[in-house]
Design a protein around this motif. Structure first.
Motif, mmCIF file in Angstrom:
data_model
loop_
_atom_site.group_PDB
_atom_site.id
_atom_site.type_symbol
_atom_site.label_atom_id
_atom_site.label_comp_id
_atom_site.label_asym_id
_atom_site.label_seq_id
_atom_site.Cartn_x
_atom_site.Cartn_y
_atom_site.Cartn_z
ATOM 1 N N UNK A 219 0.837 -1.196 0.000
ATOM 2 C CA UNK A 219 0.000 0.000 0.000
ATOM 3 C C UNK A 219 0.878 1.254 0.000
ATOM 4 N N UNK A 220 1.958 1.239 0.792
ATOM 5 C CA UNK A 220 2.869 2.385 0.830
ATOM 6 C C UNK A 220 3.550 2.578 -0.519
ATOM 7 N N UNK A 221 3.808 1.484 -1.226
ATOM 8 C CA UNK A 221 4.427 1.575 -2.551
ATOM 9 C C UNK A 221 3.512 2.301 -3.529
ATOM 10 N N UNK A 222 2.226 2.026 -3.440
ATOM 11 C CA UNK A 222 1.255 2.722 -4.306
ATOM 12 C C UNK A 222 1.320 4.226 -4.058
ATOM 13 N N UNK A 223 1.400 4.619 -2.777
ATOM 14 C CA UNK A 223 1.491 6.044 -2.443
ATOM 15 C C UNK A 223 2.795 6.645 -2.965
ATOM 16 N N UNK A 224 3.874 5.879 -2.888
ATOM 17 C CA UNK A 224 5.168 6.371 -3.355
ATOM 18 C C UNK A 224 5.155 6.653 -4.845
ATOM 19 N N UNK A 225 4.515 5.775 -5.613
ATOM 20 C CA UNK A 225 4.521 5.919 -7.065
ATOM 21 C C UNK A 225 3.720 7.109 -7.550
ATOM 22 N N UNK A 226 2.862 7.666 -6.691
ATOM 23 C CA UNK A 226 2.062 8.811 -7.111
ATOM 24 C C UNK A 226 2.896 10.077 -7.271
ATOM 25 N N UNK A 227 4.150 10.071 -6.768
ATOM 26 C CA UNK A 227 4.999 11.258 -6.928
ATOM 27 C C UNK A 227 5.447 11.410 -8.374
ATOM 28 N N UNK A 228 5.384 10.328 -9.152
ATOM 29 C CA UNK A 228 5.716 10.389 -10.577
ATOM 30 C C UNK A 228 4.435 10.074 -11.343
ATOM 31 N N UNK A 229 3.648 11.070 -11.697
ATOM 32 C CA UNK A 229 2.330 10.828 -12.307
ATOM 33 C C UNK A 229 2.391 10.027 -13.595
ATOM 34 N N UNK A 230 3.539 10.033 -14.289
ATOM 35 C CA UNK A 230 3.620 9.333 -15.569
ATOM 36 C C UNK A 230 3.629 7.818 -15.402
ATOM 37 N N UNK A 231 3.948 7.325 -14.204
ATOM 38 C CA UNK A 231 3.928 5.878 -13.963
ATOM 39 C C UNK A 231 2.497 5.463 -13.644
ATOM 40 N N UNK A 232 1.898 4.595 -14.433
ATOM 41 C CA UNK A 232 0.524 4.164 -14.147
ATOM 42 C C UNK A 232 0.458 3.319 -12.888
ATOM 43 N N UNK A 233 -0.290 3.787 -11.886
ATOM 44 C CA UNK A 233 -0.397 3.054 -10.622
ATOM 45 C C UNK A 233 -1.035 1.689 -10.841
ATOM 46 N N UNK A 234 -1.859 1.558 -11.880
ATOM 47 C CA UNK A 234 -2.481 0.269 -12.177
ATOM 48 C C UNK A 234 -1.439 -0.803 -12.474
ATOM 49 N N UNK A 235 -0.227 -0.364 -12.837
ATOM 50 C CA UNK A 235 0.844 -1.323 -13.096
ATOM 51 C C UNK A 235 1.256 -2.100 -11.864
ATOM 52 N N UNK A 236 0.823 -1.644 -10.670
ATOM 53 C CA UNK A 236 1.131 -2.369 -9.434
ATOM 54 C C UNK A 236 0.545 -3.765 -9.451
#
Length: 293
Positions: A219-236
């Motif tokens: 869950x924390x990783x999902x929050x971390x990835x939001x700092x780079x909007x170009x990375x699709x969070x759905x890729x988690x």
């Protein structure tokens, strides 16, 4: 300047993790400076944390079903070869963690006057326990006892180990940075060096407190990835199915790092001599036998 929110509410409304972290750090400093008067707020935050982690537990109970569906669809449509990159990610993570333990922690241990191999042998029961259950929490009591048997004071162990379980999460930090880069590569998202360093810096912060609940690191990783909007969070979803295999390693590295840190702090405080430490490590007995005579 983007890290500064327009208002406190705006930071949470937009879901910008950098702005939320700034507000959280400032709020924490303010609570610390206020002293006992803020105890009711701290109690409320503790209860709120338990509620949030309760939600995480509920979600993670359904996570295996989602992982099963994702893996079944991927293998059914693209074949077993599609699992190759995931296997490489697991291998990279384990190799990185092993190098971290034996090179980075090994160097720190050597400077403190003891060998990392002997220390790992001393806590081998705890390592096996963490590997089996993918959580470092159940190993905390016996780890604390063994550290006291090494010669570390009870007060120091009682402060450093529980604090380290929240703030000294080496394995979680490695997991989060590697996973974020893997998702970026898997989704063909180019990252600049600045963006990679941003992910590293934010992962170090968001990993704090993520070890308390199994699956909270994801869950924390999902929050971390939001700092780079170009990375699709759905890729988690790509790594959801292998999170269990990676959690075994990250929890183990977290525990080893906390154990080494406690011994190092004890050496800094000059409460544990090199001779006593080496003698007790060589004794290699379980906690039931106590320290070397």
């Amino acid at each position: 300047m983007h890290i500064i929110p327009t208002t406190v509410v705006d930071a949470f409304a937009k879901g910008d993790i950098l702005q939320v972290l700034l507000v959280a750090v400032l709020f924490g400093f303010a609570l610390s400076m206020a002293g006992p008067r803020c105890e009711p707020i701290l109690d409320f935050l503790n209860l709120l944390t338990e509620a949030v982690f309760g939600i995480v537990k509920i979600v993670m109970r359904f996570a295996p079903i989602g992982a099963f569906g994702a893996l079944a669809f991927t293998i059914g449509k693209y074949g077993l070869s599609s699992l190759g990159p995931l296997v490489k990610l697991i291998g990279t993570f384990y190799i990185t963690s092993i190098l971290f333990v034996f090179v980075v922690l090994g160097l720190i241990a050597r400077l403190a006057g003891f060998g990392i191999v002997k220390f790992l042998s001393y806590i081998k029961e705890e390592i096996l326990l963490v590997l089996a259950i993918s959580s470092s929490e159940p190993a905390m009591p016996t780890l604390m006892t063994k550290l006291e048997n090494l010669g570390c004071s009870k007060a120091l162990v009682g402060l450093v180990v529980p604090t380290g379980y929240t703030f000294n999460t080496d394995g979680t930090s490695i997991y989060m940075t590697l996973s974020a880069l893997f998702v970026a590569q898997a989704t063909n998202t180019p990252l600049t060096l600045t963006q990679q360093l941003t992910i590293l810096a934010v992962a170090v912060l968001t990993s704090k407190g993520a070890s308390g609940v199994q699956g909270a690191s994801f869950i924390a990783l999902v929050a971390t990835m939001t700092v780079i909007p170009t990375i699709p969070v759905a890729g988690m979803a790509l790594i959801l199915g292998i999170d269990r295999f990676m959690s075994m390693c990250r929890a183990t590295v977290n525990m080893i790092g906390n154990g080494v840190a406690t011994v190092v702090v004890s050496r800094w405080e000059k409460e544990l001599s090199i001779e006593t430490l080496r003698k007790n490590l060589a004794w290699r007995k379980s906690r039931a036998h106590g320290p070397a005579p």
